[in-house]
Scaffold this motif. Structure first.
Motif, mmCIF file in Angstrom:
data_model
loop_
_atom_site.group_PDB
_atom_site.id
_atom_site.type_symbol
_atom_site.label_atom_id
_atom_site.label_comp_id
_atom_site.label_asym_id
_atom_site.label_seq_id
_atom_site.Cartn_x
_atom_site.Cartn_y
_atom_site.Cartn_z
ATOM 1 N N THR A 412 0.842 -1.199 0.000
ATOM 2 C CA THR A 412 0.000 0.000 0.000
ATOM 3 C C THR A 412 0.875 1.246 0.000
ATOM 4 O O THR A 412 1.828 1.343 0.771
ATOM 5 C CB THR A 412 -0.894 0.044 1.253
ATOM 6 O OG1 THR A 412 -1.678 -1.143 1.288
ATOM 7 C CG2 THR A 412 -1.801 1.262 1.231
ATOM 8 N N HIS A 413 0.546 2.186 -0.886
ATOM 9 C CA HIS A 413 1.231 3.476 -0.869
ATOM 10 C C HIS A 413 0.249 4.553 -0.428
ATOM 11 O O HIS A 413 -0.857 4.653 -0.960
ATOM 12 C CB HIS A 413 1.787 3.837 -2.245
ATOM 13 C CG HIS A 413 2.453 5.178 -2.261
ATOM 14 N ND1 HIS A 413 3.703 5.391 -1.715
ATOM 15 C CD2 HIS A 413 2.031 6.373 -2.725
ATOM 16 C CE1 HIS A 413 4.032 6.657 -1.850
ATOM 17 N NE2 HIS A 413 3.034 7.285 -2.460
ATOM 18 N N LEU A 414 0.640 5.329 0.567
ATOM 19 C CA LEU A 414 -0.156 6.467 1.017
ATOM 20 C C LEU A 414 0.474 7.738 0.490
ATOM 21 O O LEU A 414 1.656 8.001 0.718
ATOM 22 C CB LEU A 414 -0.232 6.490 2.548
ATOM 23 C CG LEU A 414 -0.912 5.279 3.207
ATOM 24 C CD1 LEU A 414 -0.944 5.446 4.722
ATOM 25 C CD2 LEU A 414 -2.327 5.082 2.674
ATOM 26 N N PHE A 415 -0.314 8.534 -0.208
ATOM 27 C CA PHE A 415 0.190 9.775 -0.790
ATOM 28 C C PHE A 415 0.268 10.869 0.270
ATOM 29 O O PHE A 415 -0.410 10.807 1.303
ATOM 30 C CB PHE A 415 -0.722 10.226 -1.935
ATOM 31 C CG PHE A 415 -0.723 9.291 -3.111
ATOM 32 C CD1 PHE A 415 0.206 9.430 -4.127
ATOM 33 C CD2 PHE A 415 -1.643 8.256 -3.191
ATOM 34 C CE1 PHE A 415 0.212 8.566 -5.211
ATOM 35 C CE2 PHE A 415 -1.645 7.377 -4.266
ATOM 36 C CZ PHE A 415 -0.713 7.538 -5.276
ATOM 37 N N ASN A 416 1.071 11.871 -0.016
ATOM 38 C CA ASN A 416 1.168 13.007 0.896
ATOM 39 C C ASN A 416 -0.167 13.746 0.905
ATOM 40 O O ASN A 416 -0.695 14.106 -0.129
ATOM 41 C CB ASN A 416 2.295 13.936 0.437
ATOM 42 C CG ASN A 416 2.600 15.011 1.459
ATOM 43 O OD1 ASN A 416 2.399 14.800 2.650
ATOM 44 N ND2 ASN A 416 3.084 16.151 1.012
ATOM 45 N N ILE A 462 1.925 10.904 10.758
ATOM 46 C CA ILE A 462 1.788 9.603 11.439
ATOM 47 C C ILE A 462 2.396 8.444 10.656
ATOM 48 O O ILE A 462 2.341 7.296 11.092
ATOM 49 C CB ILE A 462 0.304 9.283 11.714
ATOM 50 C CG1 ILE A 462 -0.470 9.224 10.386
ATOM 51 C CG2 ILE A 462 -0.311 10.284 12.661
ATOM 52 C CD1 ILE A 462 -1.864 8.648 10.532
ATOM 53 N N GLU A 463 2.992 8.738 9.488
ATOM 54 C CA GLU A 463 3.429 7.658 8.600
ATOM 55 C C GLU A 463 4.410 6.710 9.286
ATOM 56 O O GLU A 463 4.337 5.496 9.120
ATOM 57 C CB GLU A 463 4.060 8.228 7.331
ATOM 58 C CG GLU A 463 4.331 7.160 6.283
ATOM 59 C CD GLU A 463 4.584 7.735 4.902
ATOM 60 O OE1 GLU A 463 4.566 6.958 3.942
ATOM 61 O OE2 GLU A 463 4.814 8.951 4.794
ATOM 62 N N GLU A 470 -1.968 -1.588 9.306
ATOM 63 C CA GLU A 470 -2.873 -0.428 9.281
ATOM 64 C C GLU A 470 -2.920 0.184 7.883
ATOM 65 O O GLU A 470 -3.988 0.564 7.394
ATOM 66 C CB GLU A 470 -2.418 0.591 10.318
ATOM 67 C CG GLU A 470 -2.722 0.154 11.750
ATOM 68 C CD GLU A 470 -1.905 0.880 12.799
ATOM 69 O OE1 GLU A 470 -2.210 0.737 13.984
ATOM 70 O OE2 GLU A 470 -0.934 1.588 12.425
ATOM 71 N N LYS A 471 -1.755 0.243 7.230
ATOM 72 C CA LYS A 471 -1.729 0.746 5.858
ATOM 73 C C LYS A 471 -2.540 -0.166 4.939
ATOM 74 O O LYS A 471 -3.278 0.306 4.073
ATOM 75 C CB LYS A 471 -0.284 0.845 5.356
ATOM 76 C CG LYS A 471 0.540 1.934 6.013
ATOM 77 C CD LYS A 471 1.955 1.937 5.455
ATOM 78 C CE LYS A 471 2.810 3.025 6.121
ATOM 79 N NZ LYS A 471 4.190 3.023 5.618
ATOM 80 N N GLN A 472 -2.412 -1.463 5.151
ATOM 81 C CA GLN A 472 -3.144 -2.400 4.299
ATOM 82 C C GLN A 472 -4.648 -2.297 4.526
ATOM 83 O O GLN A 472 -5.437 -2.415 3.577
ATOM 84 C CB GLN A 472 -2.665 -3.831 4.536
ATOM 85 C CG GLN A 472 -3.209 -4.809 3.502
ATOM 86 C CD GLN A 472 -2.542 -6.159 3.574
ATOM 87 O OE1 GLN A 472 -1.855 -6.473 4.534
ATOM 88 N NE2 GLN A 472 -2.737 -6.976 2.552
#
Length: 541
Positions: A412-416, A462-463, A470-472
């Motif tokens: 999973t990638h979380l963007f800014n 929080i990254e 949690e990201k998944q």
């Protein structure tokens, strides 16, 4: 390649013409200033000298020269930065067209180098190459006519040395440089890749005390970059020395020519001084061309890499004039696929309808993930076919296909941005009720609501504290928000604890009543919600 770069300027040709016009007039004036001064000196020696008139002309010319130089640079840089904007737009459109296959098969450092420094270096070509060549030609033509009116020998000497500076010196420099520009850009890409790898693997390097090896690798790449840069610098230095030598020899030749003509009475004193001063002041534009060879070695290497990216043929062509469907069923029939020479799937079949959950079970590397990518049409099959509602997916509009499919992977990638921004990627107009419901299904809603700013919490804040699980779960929530009719789940609970896995699997099972689900996993606990399980074996089994 030069022609391809020049074509990009066509929408801005008016500004380029203005840059050439301002630059040509400006350089002609710059050459005439010392010529007028020399002419006035000879006039003063014979008693005909108008000091005020001379000063007035020189001041006007100096002011004109400064204004024209400013306008030339303004137009050049306007063209350059507008073209760079066009190139960046085309590069990102090309990456969208080539993705995701391009992202999986290309060195990340090389891509970063292309979309940053390579594009920036093209500014040299657009701001300091196209108009200077035209300016040098017009300036040389003007001076050749002026010299010819005085004596043809002056014109011949000027043309010879201008051609040497404008053509022969750059050719010599380019031949000496050969492929060094390409090597230097490759070295830069390598060091960028090494830096990215080091940052991504900093925890592993610390854990296994691998930092020394990473440092040595970066030092080795740095040395290679330094060596190629040093070779280029030496070539640049040789180019400067050669250019200065040509100018010096040219000055000597024009002096000898003037003395010869004066000795035999072909010219008077004014016709000796004026051509000598004009000649010695004339090398500005052509010197710029000879110096351009220094920068163009790396600039053309950058242009080659950028243009090759723009012209690269995508693995899969986007369908825009195909069919739109409402998903009901999918059939995979005798599908074979290879990554290059590595065969992954051979004569593979499956069929799923709405209301069914099909489990794909197999070892790592057996082709489960590849099959889901083929269904998403990230790649096209080598043979066989994939059909939805009895229609080949190659005939279905790509946007429709992606809208109907909900694809969730274990990475999973979380963007800014905020958590809310990251969730709305799946559906831009999603309501807060939809988002909260999806997060509850993914067993992540309570966690988000307990954060200081809830859904408006910045990911960057929080990254580092977010676990992989949690990201998944945020990724799973995205899938529920999208609400596609075909759920393609690639190890969706691989990094999630058993309690949260149970909640998510229950949500998936409930969603499956009006959707088709293909669930790929090697865990029996994940596959237990499947109506049936299909074994995916490696070709060696």
């Amino acid at each position: 390649m030069v022609k391809k770069l020049i074509v990009l300027v066509s929408p801005l040709k008016l500004f380029m013409i203005l840059a050439i016009l301002f630059g040509s007039i400006g350089h002609i004036i710059a050459t005439l200033i010392p010529v007028i001064g020399g002419y006035a000196l000879i006039k003063a020696m014979i008693g005909k000298f108008y000091f005020f008139k001379l000063i007035t002309i020189l001041v006007i010319f100096a002011l004109l020269r400064s204004v024209l130089r400013y306008l030339e640079q303004l137009c050049n840089h306007f063209v350059a930065f507008r073209v760079l904007e066009i190139i960046r737009d085309r590069v990102f459109k090309a990456l969208r067209r080539l993705a995701p296959a391009k992202m999986e098969n290309t060195n990340t450092g090389e891509l970063i180098t292309i979309i940053t420094s390579d594009i920036e270096l093209l500014e040299v070509f657009y701001a300091h190459t196209i108009s200077p060549i035209s300016i040098a030609f017009i300036h040389t033509l003007f001076l050749t006519i002026l010299m010819f009116k005085i004596n043809v020998l002056y014109a011949v000497v000027l043309v010879i040395f201008h051609l040497i500076m404008a053509i022969i010196v750059p050719i010599i420099t380019s031949n000496r440089a050969k492929s060094i520009g390409d090597i230097q850009r490759k070295n830069l890409s390598d060091i960028n890749s090494s830096i990215i790898d080091t940052f991504y693997g900093i925890e592993e390097s610390a854990q296994y005390q691998f930092g020394g090896e990473r440092r040595n690798e970066m030092l080795e790449y740095t040395k290679k970059l330094s060596r190629s840069a040093t070779r280029l610098s030496r070539i640049y230095g040789g180019n400067m020395a050669l250019s200065n030598s040509v100018i010096l020899i040219g000055n000597i030749c024009i002096l000898i020519s003037a003395m010869y003509l004066y000795k035999f009475g072909y010219v008077n004193k004014i016709e000796v001084v004026v051509p000598i001063i004009a000649f010695m002041s004339s090398f500005g534009p052509v010197s710029a061309l000879s110096n351009l060879a220094n920068n163009l070695v790396t600039t053309f290497a950058c242009g080659k890499r950028v243009m090759s990216l723009l012209e690269e043929v995508p693995e899969v062509e986007e369908v825009v004039n195909g069919k739109d469907i409402n998903f009901e069923e999918i059939d995979v029939s005798k599908v074979s696929f290879s990554y290059g020479s590595e065969e992954v799937l051979k004569n593979f079949d499956l069929a799923v309808k709405k209301g069914e959950i099909l489990g794909l079970k197999g070892k790592s590397g057996c082709g489960k993930s590849t099959l889901l990518k083929l269904i998403m049409r990230f790649y096209d099959v080598d043979s066989g076919k994939i059909e939805e509602n009895k229609i080949n997916i190659k005939e279905i509009n790509t946007k429709t296909l992606r809208k109907n499919h909900c694809y969730i992977t274990q990475s999973t990638h979380l963007f800014n941005g905020t958590i809310l921004d990251n969730l709305k990627i799946a559906k831009e107009d999603a309501t807060m009720e939809e988002i909260k419901a999806a997060c509850r299904k993914a067993s992540i809603g309570e966690f988000i609501e307990e954060l200081p700013n809830g859904y408006n919490t910045k990911v960057g804040d929080i990254e580092n504290s977010l676990s992989t699980g949690e990201k998944q779960r945020i990724s799973v929530a995205r899938g529920f928000i999208q609400n596609g009719d075909l759920l393609l789940l690639d190890e969706p609970t691989a990094n999630i604890d058993s309690l949260n896995e149970g909640i998510i699997l229950k949500s998936i099972w409930e969603e499956s009543k009006d959707k088709a689900v293909i669930l790929a996993s090697h865990k029996d606990s994940t596959l237990r919600i499947s109506d049936r399980i299909k074994q995916v074996k490696t070709l060696a089994e």
